[in-house]
Write an enzyme that holds these catalytic residues in place. Structure first.
Site, PDB file in Angstrom:
ATOM      1  N   CYS A  19       0.789  -1.230   0.000  1.00  0.00           N
ATOM      2  CA  CYS A  19       0.000   0.000   0.000  1.00  0.00           C
ATOM      3  C   CYS A  19       0.814   1.269   0.000  1.00  0.00           C
ATOM      4  O   CYS A  19       0.244   2.345   0.094  1.00  0.00           O
ATOM      5  CB  CYS A  19      -0.963  -0.018   1.166  1.00  0.00           C
ATOM      6  SG  CYS A  19      -2.338  -1.123   0.861  1.00  0.00           S
ATOM      7  N   GLY A  47       0.589   1.391   5.634  1.00  0.00           N
ATOM      8  CA  GLY A  47       0.796  -0.018   5.944  1.00  0.00           C
ATOM      9  C   GLY A  47       1.698  -0.203   7.139  1.00  0.00           C
ATOM     10  O   GLY A  47       2.784   0.368   7.185  1.00  0.00           O
ATOM     11  N   ASN A 121       1.624  -1.150  -5.249  1.00  0.00           N
ATOM     12  CA  ASN A 121       0.477  -0.683  -4.474  1.00  0.00           C
ATOM     13  C   ASN A 121      -0.786  -1.019  -5.244  1.00  0.00           C
ATOM     14  O   ASN A 121      -0.951  -0.587  -6.383  1.00  0.00           O
ATOM     15  CB  ASN A 121       0.571   0.837  -4.260  1.00  0.00           C
ATOM     16  CG  ASN A 121      -0.661   1.391  -3.562  1.00  0.00           C
ATOM     17  OD1 ASN A 121      -1.365   0.678  -2.858  1.00  0.00           O
ATOM     18  ND2 ASN A 121      -0.927   2.662  -3.765  1.00  0.00           N
ATOM     19  N   GLY A 122      -1.671  -1.800  -4.620  1.00  0.00           N
ATOM     20  CA  GLY A 122      -2.924  -2.131  -5.284  1.00  0.00           C
ATOM     21  C   GLY A 122      -3.302  -3.584  -5.070  1.00  0.00           C
ATOM     22  O   GLY A 122      -2.871  -4.225  -4.113  1.00  0.00           O
ATOM     23  N   CYS A 258      -9.624   6.075  -6.660  1.00  0.00           N
ATOM     24  CA  CYS A 258     -10.295   5.592  -5.449  1.00  0.00           C
ATOM     25  C   CYS A 258     -10.746   6.741  -4.556  1.00  0.00           C
ATOM     26  O   CYS A 258      -9.930   7.534  -4.089  1.00  0.00           O
ATOM     27  CB  CYS A 258      -9.350   4.685  -4.673  1.00  0.00           C
ATOM     28  SG  CYS A 258      -9.989   4.121  -3.080  1.00  0.00           S
ATOM     29  N   TYR A 264     -10.416   8.745   3.530  1.00  0.00           N
ATOM     30  CA  TYR A 264      -9.791   8.108   4.688  1.00  0.00           C
ATOM     31  C   TYR A 264      -8.304   7.821   4.557  1.00  0.00           C
ATOM     32  O   TYR A 264      -7.523   8.150   5.447  1.00  0.00           O
ATOM     33  CB  TYR A 264     -10.512   6.783   4.988  1.00  0.00           C
ATOM     34  CG  TYR A 264      -9.823   5.926   6.030  1.00  0.00           C
ATOM     35  CD1 TYR A 264     -10.013   6.167   7.386  1.00  0.00           C
ATOM     36  CD2 TYR A 264      -8.963   4.885   5.666  1.00  0.00           C
ATOM     37  CE1 TYR A 264      -9.376   5.401   8.355  1.00  0.00           C
ATOM     38  CE2 TYR A 264      -8.330   4.110   6.625  1.00  0.00           C
ATOM     39  CZ  TYR A 264      -8.533   4.367   7.966  1.00  0.00           C
ATOM     40  OH  TYR A 264      -7.892   3.614   8.907  1.00  0.00           O
ATOM     41  N   ASP A 367     -17.014  10.929  11.823  1.00  0.00           N
ATOM     42  CA  ASP A 367     -16.074   9.899  11.380  1.00  0.00           C
ATOM     43  C   ASP A 367     -16.108   9.819   9.865  1.00  0.00           C
ATOM     44  O   ASP A 367     -17.035  10.310   9.217  1.00  0.00           O
ATOM     45  CB  ASP A 367     -16.415   8.543  11.991  1.00  0.00           C
ATOM     46  CG  ASP A 367     -15.191   7.627  12.092  1.00  0.00           C
ATOM     47  OD1 ASP A 367     -14.111   8.016  11.620  1.00  0.00           O
ATOM     48  OD2 ASP A 367     -15.326   6.529  12.658  1.00  0.00           O
ATOM     49  N   ASP A 368     -15.070   9.182   9.303  1.00  0.00           N
ATOM     50  CA  ASP A 368     -14.950   9.148   7.850  1.00  0.00           C
ATOM     51  C   ASP A 368     -15.770   8.043   7.211  1.00  0.00           C
ATOM     52  O   ASP A 368     -16.212   8.179   6.072  1.00  0.00           O
ATOM     53  CB  ASP A 368     -13.479   9.009   7.432  1.00  0.00           C
ATOM     54  CG  ASP A 368     -12.760   7.941   8.231  1.00  0.00           C
ATOM     55  OD1 ASP A 368     -13.102   6.755   8.070  1.00  0.00           O
ATOM     56  OD2 ASP A 368     -11.888   8.294   9.029  1.00  0.00           O
ATOM     57  N   CYS A 404     -14.462  -4.131  -1.782  1.00  0.00           N
ATOM     58  CA  CYS A 404     -13.406  -3.519  -2.591  1.00  0.00           C
ATOM     59  C   CYS A 404     -12.529  -4.634  -3.134  1.00  0.00           C
ATOM     60  O   CYS A 404     -12.068  -5.492  -2.385  1.00  0.00           O
ATOM     61  CB  CYS A 404     -12.568  -2.557  -1.763  1.00  0.00           C
ATOM     62  SG  CYS A 404     -11.183  -1.852  -2.692  1.00  0.00           S
ATOM     63  N   CYS A 455     -13.555   5.807  -8.634  1.00  0.00           N
ATOM     64  CA  CYS A 455     -14.015   4.458  -8.336  1.00  0.00           C
ATOM     65  C   CYS A 455     -14.850   4.536  -7.068  1.00  0.00           C
ATOM     66  O   CYS A 455     -14.314   4.683  -5.961  1.00  0.00           O
ATOM     67  CB  CYS A 455     -12.849   3.492  -8.147  1.00  0.00           C
ATOM     68  SG  CYS A 455     -13.417   1.825  -7.692  1.00  0.00           S
ATOM     69  N   CYS A 458     -17.555   0.477  -4.254  1.00  0.00           N
ATOM     70  CA  CYS A 458     -18.036  -0.014  -2.968  1.00  0.00           C
ATOM     71  C   CYS A 458     -19.294   0.721  -2.518  1.00  0.00           C
ATOM     72  O   CYS A 458     -19.960   0.279  -1.569  1.00  0.00           O
ATOM     73  CB  CYS A 458     -16.944   0.111  -1.912  1.00  0.00           C
ATOM     74  SG  CYS A 458     -16.363   1.801  -1.638  1.00  0.00           S
TER      75      CYS A 458
END
Length: 492
Positions: A19, A47, A121-122, A258, A264, A367-368, A404, A455, A458
């Site tokens: 990440c 991470g 990353n991904g 994303c 977040y 909160d997020d 996700c 994206c 979710c």
């Protein structure tokens, strides 16, 4: 372990994703290990499970990686002993299963370009298909990490393309399904990076008189006093060879970055494709105040990611934003802990309510996001136990109703509270006095991108890549808590 039954038939499978990516090149051929180390520290939030650095050192690639935080894994004596002027680094977090040192990054292949080291990353949605393809060709894999798949496949295509890095990256983009940002260095002295055609994950770059750097977030450049020059465009690649930068557009697709990076995941002081993360989060709070105001005395953010939104919400309503929850700085983010029991137990260790601030007050808890709901309900309880008269929960992300498939640990419908319960039912489970989520339209407005440029899979289950759409349809409505790569499901 093979997957002969189907592309999604592996049981007891331990999936991993990287990440945070960094790659650095010194124009003056000075050591870069310390530069990469600092850059990884700036991205430690991406991470906490594993870290690693690989440096091109003469005719070899020297590497140190393993489980833990950057400072725990990468030792000072390793950094101090390296003279190489080209290298990559990674931080990663787990999704499910037991963390394994074999999955730590970077990964190195040695049979082309005098060796290639890669940080990723991904998440590849077609990971298992790619794994079977590589093993069918007789190549041995040592990990369960898609980063190894990517660098191995890239290296194989590079051999076919007679060393053309751009053509090898283009082949990857036409073969992979998923999100991927890659930072690579070769034993021949090249720095190479590419980003998936939808630009799902962030990747920026910049340079000064001494250094060139590619990183997942601009904060890694900031800590090294490197001005950011731009973002690697979706479907494009860049090559730094002999001090000369070449950028090529390889594949074109719909931009679908994303939304969770803004809501977040990224640091608030980072600058992503749409601009400042901090400013986007403040606007998220302002628009939530416009659409879902609450009669309250104070706004209390869940530290730390919700703080800018809480500021925006409070300012818009003319009430105070206060620190009603004090965070233990030595506890990691509960969201990215690998076990649900650990996430739940960590809430009280991580957050302590400030009774003198909360007692007798009508509180807006900002909160997020709400993913599973367990953490939020425990925080509501903390506030009420501390004497809050009312608790009104406001969430800057719309309800998360789909998994996700691109690298965030939200992988099954069953674990997502909004996929299985109405807002009223969620409110009841939280024990709050009111609950309101951001709308998708307001979120897009706050971030500054159109709906078709992000994206939001979710949130509405319209994923940008074809295999993710197919897998989601098959898994939707199921009662399994298994991740999609654990399901006995054939997807063509």
């Amino acid at each position: 372990m093979g997957c002969a039954r189907s592309p999604f038939s592996c049981r007891n499978y331990e999936k991993r994703e990287a990440c945070g990516v960094v790659a650095a090149y010194s124009y003056k051929h000075k050591p870069v290990a310390d530069v990469i180390y600092l850059a990884l520290l700036a991205q430690q939030h991406r991470g906490q499970d594993g870290a690693g650095i690989a440096i091109v050192e003469g005719d070899s690639i020297e590497m140190q990686k393993g489980l833990g935080l950057v400072a725990e894994v990468v030792k000072p004596e390793f950094i101090g002993g390296l003279k190489g002027w080209l290298g990559v680094g990674s931080v990663r977090y787990p999704t499910t299963g037991t963390p394994s040192a074999r999955d730590a990054q970077p990964f190195v292949v040695g049979y082309t370009q005098n060796g290639i080291a890669c940080a990723h990353n991904g998440n590849l949605v077609n990971y298992l298909q790619m794994r079977e393809m590589i093993q069918h060709d007789g190549r041995r894999l040592i990990s369960r990490c898609d980063s190894e798949i990517i660098v191995d496949y890239f290296a194989g295509e590079l051999e076919k393309c007679k060393g053309d890095l751009f053509k090898a990256a283009e082949s990857c983009m036409k073969t992979f399904d998923g999100a991927y940002c890659e930072g690579m260095v070769t034993g021949k002295g090249d720095l190479f990076a590419f980003r998936d055609p939808h630009g799902i994950k962030p990747l920026c770059y910049g340079w000064n008189d001494e250094l060139f750097m590619v990183a997942s977030e601009s904060v890694s450049l900031d800590i090294n006093k490197i001005p950011m020059k731009g973002h690697v465009k979706p479907g494009s690649a860049l090559l730094l060879r002999n001090g000369k930068l070449t950028v090529k557009q390889l594949v074109t697709a719909r931009f679908a970055t994303c939304m969770f990076e803004y809501v977040y995941f990224s640091r608030p002081d980072s600058v992503l494709d749409a601009g400042s993360v901090y400013e986007a989060r403040v606007r998220l709070g302002e628009l939530l105040a416009r659409d879902a105001p609450a009669k309250a005395d104070i706004v209390v953010p869940v530290p730390d990611t919700a703080r800018p939104a809480a500021e925006g919400y409070a300012r818009a309503l003319g009430i105070s934003c206060v620190e009603g929850l004090i965070k233990n700085r030595y506890i990691g983010r509960t969201f990215i802990m690998p076990y649900q029991s650990a996430r739940e137990a960590a809430v009280r260790v991580k957050l302590n309510p400030l009774r003198s601030v909360l007692k007798g007050k009508r509180v807006v808890l900002m909160d997020d996001s709400i993913v599973r709901g367990t953490t939020t309900s425990k925080i509501v309880s903390l506030l009420k136990e501390a004497g809050a008269k009312e608790v009104h929960v406001r969430i800057t992300c719309p309800p998360i109703i789909g998994p996700c498939f691109y690298g965030i640990d939200m992988s099954s419908h069953k674990e997502l509270i909004a996929a299985n319960h109405s807002v009223d039912e969620i409110l009841k489970s939280l024990g709050a006095d009111s609950l309101a989520y951001q709308t998708i339209g307001a979120m897009n407005e706050a971030i500054g991108l159109k709906a078709g440029q992000m994206c939001n899979g979710c949130l509405h289950e319209d994923y940008p890549t074809p295999l993710a759409k197919k897998v989601n349809k098959i898994l939707k409505g199921g009662s399994s808590e298994k991740r999609y790569w654990e399901e006995a499901t054939t997807v063509h």
